[in-house]
Design a protein around this motif. Structure first.
Motif, PDB file in Angstrom:
ATOM      1  N   MET A   1      86.861  44.508  62.780  1.00 21.92           N
ATOM      2  CA  MET A   1      85.539  44.620  63.376  1.00 21.92           C
ATOM      3  C   MET A   1      85.562  43.925  64.732  1.00 21.92           C
ATOM      4  O   MET A   1      86.051  42.792  64.852  1.00 21.92           O
ATOM      5  CB  MET A   1      84.476  43.977  62.475  1.00 21.92           C
ATOM      6  CG  MET A   1      84.270  44.681  61.149  1.00 21.92           C
ATOM      7  SD  MET A   1      83.552  46.337  61.339  1.00 21.92           S
ATOM      8  CE  MET A   1      81.975  45.927  62.088  1.00 21.92           C
TER       9      MET A   1
ATOM     10  N   THR B   1      79.309  46.590  69.302  1.00 19.75           N
ATOM     11  CA  THR B   1      80.281  46.460  68.223  1.00 19.75           C
ATOM     12  C   THR B   1      81.016  47.770  67.965  1.00 19.75           C
ATOM     13  O   THR B   1      80.570  48.849  68.350  1.00 19.75           O
ATOM     14  CB  THR B   1      79.600  46.010  66.923  1.00 19.75           C
ATOM     15  OG1 THR B   1      78.606  46.984  66.546  1.00 19.75           O
ATOM     16  CG2 THR B   1      78.936  44.653  67.093  1.00 19.75           C
TER      17      THR B   1
ATOM     18  N   SER C   1      84.595  49.321  65.215  1.00 18.39           N
ATOM     19  CA  SER C   1      85.587  48.993  64.192  1.00 18.39           C
ATOM     20  C   SER C   1      86.686  50.052  64.195  1.00 18.39           C
ATOM     21  O   SER C   1      86.470  51.203  64.590  1.00 18.39           O
ATOM     22  CB  SER C   1      84.942  48.911  62.814  1.00 18.39           C
ATOM     23  OG  SER C   1      84.489  50.181  62.383  1.00 18.39           O
TER      24      SER C   1
END
Length: 299
Positions: free
Chosen positions: A188, A201, A203
C-alpha cells in the motif's frame, strides 16, 4: 416670564447647534482614511493570505477594528469580524475585505476588493508493478508516478509484506520514482506533497517468479583454433522488467574437468574460452564442458 422662556429656547437651540457641530467635527475627523492590502498567493489548496492596514490622516482617530472577508468567487473563505488584520489560509479567488471601526462612539467602515491568486491542483498518484521478484528473492520493482500537487513529495509504504526489509519512506522532487528490492506480496502506497494535503493512495501486488532451473549452452566460432565462444542462455533473463545488465545470475565454465573460470554475470553474451597452451579444438572433441550457474537467492 416670557423673556425667560425665550432665553431657554435660545439656549436649547445653541446646544443643539453645538451637538450638531461637534458631531460633524467628529465625522470630519474620521472621513480621511482608507485601507490597503498586501496579498500572498495560495500556493496550496488554501494557503493564501491578505494583510490589511489602515492609512490616512484620520487613521489615528479610529479604534476597535474588525476585519471581515466575503467571497466573491464560489467556494471562497468567509471570515466575520476578526480582530486581527491578517486573514490567512485562504483559497484562491476574489474577495471583499471589510474593515469596521469606531470613531469615538460612531461606527465607520471601508471595503475593497482583493484577488488571491493561485493555481494549485490536487495531488494524484499512480502505482504500477515494473517486475515481479525472482523466486525467494527481493528483486521486485514498482513505479510511482506523481502528478500535480506541490513538490517535494513524500512516498510512504504504509503496508508491506512481513519479509520486506527495505526503507518505507522516500522523499523526492521528481515525478517518477522507482522502488526496488521488493519481496513478493501486496504494497500500500501513500503520497503527500509540500502542502500536507490528504494523501493520495494506491496499491500493487508483486508476484514471485518460478525457480529458474534451465539453461541452454550456446557456442560460436572465435575465428581461432585455440579458443571458442560460449555462454549459458537463460530464457528467464528475458522476463518482463529484467535486462541483461541486472546480473541476476553468474556463471563459471570448466573444460574437461579443468579449473573453473572466474564467475561472471550472465548477460546472454558470449565470452571467449582460450585453450591450454599447445592445444587446439580437435584435442577437445568429445570432451565435457561444465557450466556452473548461480541464480541470485537460489544459492
Amino acid at each position: 416670564m416670557g423673556q425667560f422662556n425665550k432665553c431657554k429656547k435660545s439656549a436649547a437651540g445653541m446646544l443643539l447647534m453645538l451637538l450638531l457641530f461637534t458631531g460633524n467635527q467628529l465625522w470630519a475627523q474620521c472621513s480621511n482614511w482608507n485601507i490597503a492590502t498586501v496579498t500572498d498567493s495560495s500556493v496550496c489548496a488554501a494557503s493564501g493570505k491578505i494583510t490589511v492596514s489602515v492609512n490616512g490622516a484620520d487613521a489615528g482617530n479610529l479604534s476597535n477594528f474588525f476585519y471581515s472577508l466575503n467571497p466573491l468567487t464560489a467556494g471562497g473563505n468567509v471570515i466575520y469580524q476578526s480582530t486581527t488584520p491578517v486573514l490567512e489560509n485562504l483559497k484562491p479567488g476574489r474577495y471583499q475585505v471589510l474593515v469596521e471601526a469606531l470613531c469615538g462612539q460612531q461606527p465607520v467602515s471601508r471595503s475593497v476588493e482583493v484577488v488571491v491568486a493561485g493555481s494549485y491542483q490536487e495531488l494524484t498518484v499512480g502505482v504500477f508493478p515494473v517486475r515481479n521478484t525472482l523466486n525467494a528473492c527481493n528483486t521486485g520493482r514498482m513505479r510511482v508516478e506523481l502528478n500535480s500537487g506541490r513538490k517535494p513529495y513524500r512516498i510512504t509504504l504504509t503496508s508491506t509484506p512481513a519479509n520486506y526489509r527495505g526503507p518505507k519512506n522516500f522523499d523526492t522532487s521528481v515525478n517518477i520514482v522507482y522502488i526496488d528490492s521488493l519481496t513478493a506480496g501486496t504494497y500500500m502506497v501513500s503520497v503527500t506533497d509540500a502542502c500536507s494535503t490528504t494523501p493520495a493512495t494506491g496499491s500493487i501486488t508483486i508476484n514471485e517468479l518460478p525457480v529458474i532451473d534451465r539453461m541452454y549452452p550456446q557456442f560460436s566460432n572465435s575465428g581461432s583454433c585455440n579458443s571458442f565462444n560460449t555462454y549459458p542462455y537463460i530464457y528467464e533473463l528475458y522476463i518482463s522488467g529484467y535486462s541483461n545488465t541486472d546480473s541476476i545470475a553468474t556463471y563459471s565454465i570448466s573444460l574437461d574437468g579443468g579449473p573453473k573460470t572466474p564467475y561472471k554475470a550472465v548477460e546472454n553474451a558470449y565470452q571467449t574460452i582460450t585453450l591450454l597452451a599447445g592445444k587446439t579444438l580437435k584435442d577437445y572433441y568429445g570432451k565435457i564442458i561444465s557450466y556452473y550457474v548461480n541464480i541470485r537467492c537460489q544459492g
